[in-house]
Design an enzyme around this catalytic site. Structure first.
Site, PDB file in Angstrom:
ATOM      1  N   GLY A 471       0.753  -1.192   0.093  1.00  0.00           N
ATOM      2  CA  GLY A 471      -0.052   0.064   0.161  1.00  0.00           C
ATOM      3  C   GLY A 471       0.793   1.275  -0.149  1.00  0.00           C
ATOM      4  O   GLY A 471       0.233   2.592  -0.079  1.00  0.00           O
ATOM      5  N   THR A 620       3.242   9.728  -3.387  1.00  0.00           N
ATOM      6  CA  THR A 620       3.272   8.559  -2.535  1.00  0.00           C
ATOM      7  C   THR A 620       4.099   8.593  -1.325  1.00  0.00           C
ATOM      8  O   THR A 620       3.821   8.446  -0.242  1.00  0.00           O
ATOM      9  CB  THR A 620       3.892   7.322  -3.274  1.00  0.00           C
ATOM     10  OG1 THR A 620       5.114   7.613  -3.686  1.00  0.00           O
ATOM     11  CG2 THR A 620       3.006   6.706  -4.246  1.00  0.00           C
ATOM     12  N   GLU A 691       7.782   5.267   8.121  1.00  0.00           N
ATOM     13  CA  GLU A 691       7.890   4.986   9.662  1.00  0.00           C
ATOM     14  C   GLU A 691       7.960   6.452  10.197  1.00  0.00           C
ATOM     15  O   GLU A 691       7.431   6.607  11.383  1.00  0.00           O
ATOM     16  CB  GLU A 691       8.529   3.905   9.988  1.00  0.00           C
ATOM     17  CG  GLU A 691       8.098   2.633   9.550  1.00  0.00           C
ATOM     18  CD  GLU A 691       8.905   1.415   9.867  1.00  0.00           C
ATOM     19  OE1 GLU A 691       8.510   0.313  10.350  1.00  0.00           O
ATOM     20  OE2 GLU A 691      10.134   1.362   9.660  1.00  0.00           O
TER      21      GLU A 691
HETATM   22 MO1  MOS Z   1       6.881  -2.172   9.295  1.00  0.00          MO
HETATM   23  S1  MOS Z   1       6.768  -2.827  11.397  1.00  0.00           S
HETATM   24  O1  MOS Z   1       6.718  -3.631   8.646  1.00  0.00           O
HETATM   25  O2  MOS Z   1       5.584  -0.873   9.490  1.00  0.00           O
END
Ligand code: MOS
Length: 729
Positions: A471, A620, A691
Site C-alpha cells: 500500500g 506516495t 515510519e
Molecule cells: Mo513495518 S513494522 O513492517 O511498518
C-alpha cells in the site's frame, strides 16, 4: 545475467539526477490505483479456485497450559466437516513467529490466550465456523501469577545498552534536571485487510496466495515449518491491504491452510476474522520509559538517560527497541540507555509500525518539552542546541542529518512562536487551545535485494521481483526508477511484484523497501544501459536515454532489432552500513483544543517536516507521511490494546473497540519534504520514509495538550479521563 553492487562507499555522483526522462520524484498517481478502486486487484483470499475448502481455526480459551485432547470424532460428524488438522507442532511454531528457532513442543503448549490449536476444514465457511464454535477441548491450565509487565521479572538486553560516564552524578549537579517516567499502552497493527490464505498442493509443489510483507523470507519460514524444500513452495502476494509489521512473518492462516491442503489434496482457504487478527497477530508492547536528563543553564545536555521496560512471551527474542533513536539523537556525554524485557503471557509482541521509535520518540519528546520549560528555552531551540555532530557514544559520522533544517522549516511554515510557552494562554469557550512540537527520528535500514529488468524488443520494459507493495507505492516508484534510468515514461514500464517465482527482493518492512529494491532496479538498469549502448556501438557515458530513444536518434526497438536485454540487479549494503549512522529526521508541530470540562482533545492542525533522502515520488511519499501523522494522532489519543488482568485476553478486539483515527479525527495536515540526497544511505540516495511520520508525532500532541491546558499527561494514549486527572484546578 546478474549485475551486483555491494555499497562500501558513499556515492555522491547522484546518478539519478543526471538522467533526462524527468519522471523520478514526480507525484505520479499509483500505477495500480485503477485496479484497486475498480475491485480488479486480487487480494489473497479473493482468488477463485474450484473445489476450495474452507478452514476455521480453533483457539485456546486460556493463556497458559496444555491442550491434552480435541474431540475430533464429534467434529467430523458435524455437517460438511472434512477434516480437523491438529498438528500442534506446526501451528504452534508458526504462531510464535519463530519457525526457524522454536523447538518442537509436545504436548500442545499454549502460551497466550487465543493461540490457535487446530483447524476445522469443511465444504463451506459456515460449516467450518459452526464446527469450530462447538469444538470440545480438554486441557490443563497453569495459573499465571500476573499479566502485568510491571509485576514480573525482567531481563536487561545487554546488546542494546549504553553506559558511559556517570549519569547520576551529572543529574545531581546539573543546573536543570529531569527525572520522569512515561507509560505507553500496546498497539495493534490494525491493517485493513485481515490475514488470509489459499493453499494449493499438487502432490509435490505448494502454492499459497497469502497476505504477506516479506516473501523473500516467508518462503524460508514456510518451507521450514512444513519440512519442504524451498523450491517446492511458491508464495503469491500481489496486493496487500496494509501490513504495518503484522505480515512480516508467516501468520497462522498460512501454515494451517498449507498443512490442510497437503493432507487433503484439495485447495484450502483460511481467513481470519477481525477478532482473530487482534487475538493472534503480534501486538506492540506496552512500555514504561524513564528519562533522566542533566542540562546546563542554557539547556545543553551533559547527561542523557533512557531506561525502558517492554514485554514479550517467555520464549520470544523480540524486544520493542524503544532506545533506537535515543541512542544518537541528542548530546550528553554521561549516558545510560537500558532496555529490559518482562516475560508475560500476553500474545506475541513483535513489530508494529516503526517498532521502537513509534513509542520511544513521543516519550522522549515529552521529556524534552519538560526540560525546555524548566530551562526556559524555546523547545525548537532546545532541540537544535542538542544536536550532536557525531554519534554521541561511538563517534561514528552521520551519513546526512536534516534535523535542524526540518525544525526550522517546520517552525516557519507552522508559524511557531517559541517565545512565550506558558500554558493556558488561549481559550475559546469550553476549549483550551495550545501548540506543541517534537523531533522525529527513525533509523534508516536497507537490505539485500534483487530485481530483474527486461528491455523488450518493442522498447518497453518489464520489471520483476518478489517484493511486495503493501500500500506504500512500490509498484509506482519502481516504474519511476526504471523509467528514469532507461528513458521511458512510466506507462512503458510494467512492474510485476509479489511472486516468489521472481528474483528475491527486500520485502516490505522497516521502511527499507524503496531504498533497497529501488537500488537493485538501479543496478539492473545500469547493466541494461551498458548492454544497449554496446549494441549501438557507443559509450554509456555519452548516452542519453529519453522517450525510448538513444541520443535522440534510433528507438530502443530499432537498436534491439527483435532481441531483448534481460538483466538482474543485485544490491547489498556493504561496509557503509557499519561506517555511518543513517537516519531519517524531522519535526512535528501540532495545535490542539482541549475541552476544559471533559478532557476531550481534538487535533486542529498538524504539520510534519521530514528529511529522508531522495524522494522517489512526491505523492506516495506525502501519503506515507500523512499516514504516519494519522498513526501519531491514534497513538496520542485513542489507540490502546487492553488486556483482562484475570486471564490475559485482549478485551478490545475489533475496530469498534480499538479506536484508530477516522476522517473526523484528522485535520488537514501539512507535509514539508526537506530536500536531501543521502549518498551513504543507498545508491539512489533514498532513505526510509513510511515510519518516520509517526516517530515523535504523539509527543507533539502531548506537548500541545500541556501548552493548551496545563495537563502534563504521562500515559499514552491521552484519553479524556487521563487529561482530566492531570488538569490543574
Ligand atoms: Mo513495518 S513494522 O513492517 O511498518
Amino acid at each position: 545475467m546478474t549485475a551486483k553492487l555491494k555499497q562500501d562507499e558513499p556515492d555522491t555522483r547522484n546518478i539519478l539526477d543526471t538522467m533526462k526522462q524527468g519522471v523520478i520524484g514526480k507525484p505520479i498517481p499509483r500505477v495500480e490505483g485503477l485496479a484497486k478502486v475498480t475491485g480488479t486487484a486480487t487480494y489473497a483470499a479473493e482468488y477463485k479456485i474450484d473445489g476450495c475448502l474452507e478452514g476455521v481455526m480453533i483457539q485456546a480459551p486460556f493463556a497458559k497450559g496444555t491442550v491434552t485432547a480435541i474431540d475430533t470424532d464429534a467434529l467430523l460428524a458435524m455437517p460438511g466437516v472434512v477434516a480437523v488438522i491438529e498438528d500442534p507442532r506446526q501451528t504452534a511454531r508458526a504462531a510464535q513467529g519463530t519457525a526457524n528457532e522454536a523447538p518442537v513442543q509436545e504436548p500442545m503448549t499454549v502460551t497466550y490466550y487465543g493461540q490457535p490449536v487446530a483447524l476445522v476444514v469443511a465444504e463451506t465457511f459456515e460449516d467450518a465456523r459452526n464446527a469450530a464454535a462447538q469444538a470440545k477441548l480438554t486441557y490443563d491450565i497453569e495459573q499465571v501469577g500476573s499479566f502485568d509487565p510491571q509485576d514480573v521479572e525482567a531481563e536487561v538486553q545487554e546488546d542494546s545498552a549504553t553506559r558511559q560516564g556517570d549519569l547520576a552524578h551529572a543529574v545531581k549537579t546539573a543546573a536543570h534536571a529531569i527525572d520522569t517516567t512515561i507509560h505507553t499502552e500496546g498497539h495493534a497493527s490494525a491493517a485493513m485487510e485481515p490475514h488470509g490464505s489459499i493453499a494449493e498442493w499438487d502432490g509435490r509443489n505448494l502454492t499459497v496466495y497469502a497476505s504477506l510483507q516479506m516473501l523473500n523470507y516467508n518462503i524460508t519460514e514456510l518451507a521450514d515449518s512444513l519440512d519442504l524444500e524451498e523450491d517446492r513452495v511458491r508464495l503469491v502476494s500481489r496486493y496487500v491491504g496494509g501490513g504495518f509489521g503484522s505480515k512480516l512473518g508467516v501468520s497462522e492462516d498460512v501454515v494451517a491452510a498449507s498443512l490442510a491442503a497437503m493432507q487433503l489434496n484439495r485447495p484450502v482457504r483460511v481467513v481470519m476474522t477481525r477478532q482473530q487478527v487482534f487475538q493472534t497477530v503480534m501486538r506492540r508492547s506496552e512500555s514504561a520509559q524513564r528519562f533522566r536528563f542533566a542540562a546546563d543553564s542554557e539547556g545543553t545536555l551533559s547527561g542523557f538517560g533512557h531506561e525502558a521496560r517492554v514485554s514479550n512471551l517467555p520464549q520470544e527474542s523480540f524486544a520493542e527497541p524503544v532506545l533506537q533513536s535515543s541512542d544518537f539523537l541528542y548530546k550528553g556525554e554521561n549516558r545510560l540507555l537500558e532496555l529490559e524485557v518482562a516475560r508475560i503471557h500476553r500474545m506475541t509482541a513483535g513489530s508494529v509500525r516503526a517498532p521502537g521509535e513509534a513509542i520511544g520518540m513521543p516519550a522522549l519528546e515529552i521529556a524534552m518539552d519538560m526540560l525546555a520549560e524548566k530551562a526556559g528555552v524555546d523547545p525548537v531551540e532546545l532541540r537544535i542546541r542538542n544536536i550532536p555532530d557525531k554519534h554521541p557514544a561511538n563517534g561514528k559520522p552521520f551519513s546526512s542529518h536534516k534535523l535542524e533544517e526540518a525544525l526550522r522549516q517546520g517552525a516557519e511554515a507552522f508559524g511557531w512562536d517559541g517565545a512565550n510557552r506558558a500554558p493556558r494562554q488561549t481559550r475559546d469557550g469550553e476549549w483550551w487551545i495550545g501548540t506543541g512540537m517534537a523531533s522525529a527520528a527513525r533509523v534508516h535500514n536497507v537490505s539485500k535485494a534483487q530485481v530483474r529488468v527486461v528491455l523488450a524488443a518493442d522498447g518497453t520494459a518489464r520489471v520483476e521481483t518478489d517484493m511486495t507493495d503493501i500500500g506504500t507505492g512500490t509498484y509506482t516508484i519502481l516504474a519511476q526508477v526504471v523509467g528514469e534510468m532507461l528513458g521511458l515514461e512510466t506507462d512503458k514500464v510494467l512492474v510485476s511484484l509479489g511472486d516468489t517465482a521472481f528474483p528475491r527482493g527486500s520485502g516490505s518492512g522497516g521502511s527499507w523497501g524503496a531504498a533497497s529494491v529501488g537500488s537493485a532496479a538501479f543496478v539492473a538498469c545500469n547493466a541494461v544501459r551498458d548492454a544497449l549502448c554496446e549494441k549501438a556501438g557507443i559509450n554509456t557515458d555519452d548516452a542519453e536515454f529519453k522517450d525510448g530513444r538513444l541520443n535522440g536518434g534510433k528507438t530502443f526497438s530499432d537498436i534491439l532489432d527483435g532481441t531483448e536485454i534481460d538483466r538482474t540487479g543485485e544490491y547489498e549494503p556493504g561496509d557503509i552500513s557499519e561506517d555511518y549512522v543513517a537516519s531519517g529526521f524531522g519535526a512535528f508541530f501540532a495545535e490542539v483544543r482541549v475541552n476544559r470540562f471533559t478532557g476531550e482533545t481534538r487535533v486542529t492542525r498538524m504539520l510534519g517536516a521530514f528529511g529522508f533522502g531522495r524522494v522517489l515520488n512526491e505523492k506516495t511519499a506525502r501519503s506515507q507521511c500523512l499516514g504516519g501523522i494519522t498513526w501519531s494522532i491514534g497513538a496520542a489519543l485513542t489507540e490502546a490494546l487492553l488486556f483482562d488482568p484475570k486471564d490475559g485476553h485482549v478485551v478490545n478486539q475489533d475496530l469498534a473497540e480499538y479506536h484508530v483515527p477516522v476522517c473526523r479525527d484528522v485535520p488537514d495536515c501539512e507535509v514539508i519534504m526537506v530536500d536531501e540526497r543521502d549518498p551513504a544511505a543507498s545508491p539512489i540516495q533514498a532513505k526510509g520514509i513510511g515510519e518516520l511520520g509517526m516517530c515523535g508525532g504523539a509527543g507533539a500532541i502531548a506537548n500541545a495538550i500541556y501548552n493548551a491546558c496545563g495537563a502534563r499527561v504521562l500515559t499514552l494514549p491521552m484519553t479524556p479521563d487521563r487529561v482530566i486527572a492531570a488538569m490543574p484546578d
